[in-house]
Scaffold this active site. Sequence first.
Site, short mmCIF file in Angstrom:
data_model
loop_
_atom_site.label_atom_id
_atom_site.label_comp_id
_atom_site.label_asym_id
_atom_site.label_seq_id
_atom_site.Cartn_x
_atom_site.Cartn_y
_atom_site.Cartn_z
N ARG A 15 -5.05 3.20 9.30
CA ARG A 15 -6.37 2.71 8.87
C ARG A 15 -6.41 2.68 7.34
NH1 ARG A 15 -11.03 5.58 12.44
NH2 ARG A 15 -12.19 4.76 10.66
N ASP B 178 -7.53 1.95 3.47
CA ASP B 178 -8.80 2.06 2.75
C ASP B 178 -9.20 0.72 2.14
OD1 ASP B 178 -8.88 4.78 3.30
OD2 ASP B 178 -7.91 5.33 1.42
N TYR C 136 4.92 2.71 2.87
CA TYR C 136 4.07 2.06 1.88
C TYR C 136 4.86 1.80 0.60
CZ TYR C 136 -0.33 3.08 4.38
OH TYR C 136 -1.36 3.13 5.30
N ARG D 284 -1.98 7.53 -2.73
CA ARG D 284 -2.55 7.25 -4.05
C ARG D 284 -2.64 8.51 -4.90
NH1 ARG D 284 -7.86 4.62 -2.09
NH2 ARG D 284 -8.39 4.73 -4.31
#
Length: 281
Positions: A60, A62, A123, A211
Site C-alpha cells: 500500500r 503512500d 523499491y 523514506r
Amino acid sequence: MSDDPAPGFVRVRLDLAYDGAGFSGWAKQRSRRTVQGELESAIQTVLRLPDPVELTVAGRTDAGVHARGQVAHVDLPAAAWEDEGARLRRRLAGRLPWDVRVWEVRQAPAGFHARFAAIWRRYAYRVGDHPGGVDPLLRGHVLWHDRPVDVDAMNAAAKLLLGEHDFAAYCKKREGATTIRTLIDLHWERTPDGLAVATVRADAFCHNMVRALVGAMILVGDGHRPPGFPGEVLAGRVRHSAVNVVRPHGLTLEEVGYPADDQLAARTREARNKRTLPGCP
C-alpha cells in the site's frame, strides 16, 4: 480464515504501474483520488458488475509514491471472467486515466494472495545532487539534494542495516502492527546520468520505512553524520530527530517477488503470523 475465493468466483492477478503524483496513495478513501479507487471503479464499469469489487495489493504505497511493478488481486464472478477475461486488459486501457496502467491480467494460481504470498518487495529511491538541480523531465521522480552525496559512504552505512531487525526507529508506528522486518538488500549506485539510486529490498516494509532509511543515509552521504549513524538509530528503536522522512516523489515500487506456485499457500499462512525477534516475547 480462508484465503480462497468464494464459490462461484475466480481470483485474478493484475500487474500494474502508476504515477503517484496525482493520487492520495493506494488505499481507497471516500473523498480523495486513490489508485485503488480508480481501478475498482474501472473494473466494475467495464465488466458491468452490479456490486463493487475489492482489490488486495502487495504494497500500500503512500501519497506521491510511484509504482512500476505493483501487484494486486481481485475476486471476480466466474461468469464475468469467462465472458470478458480475455478482453479485460484492453478494456481497462480504454477506461483508466493516463496515470495508472494495467500491464497484465491473468487467473491467479491456487493459494495466491497479492499481499501475504509475497516474499519480498523491491523499491528504488532516486536522488539528484547536481548543483544545477534535477532534469526537468525527471523532476516528478527524483529528489534534489543541494549537496553532493558520497555513494561509497552511504553503502558503508547500508551494510549495517541488513538482516532481521526491529525497524521501529524508521517506521511510523501503527497500533497492533509489528515493526520487525528483514532487510534483504540495501545499496546505492551512480547511474550513467549521475543520479544516486538506492535499491531497497525487504520481505515487507512498515509505514515510511524506506523514506526514513534514505533520509538517514543522505545525512551520511553529504557528510553530516558518520557511516555508523543509521545503525545507531536502528539500535535505539526510537525515532531520531535528525532523521527526516524524505519526500515521496523519489520513491518507486519496482518489483514484487513470489514463491513457486506450490509454495503460495504455505507462504500466505506464514505471513499472517506476527513476528518477534529471538528472545523477545
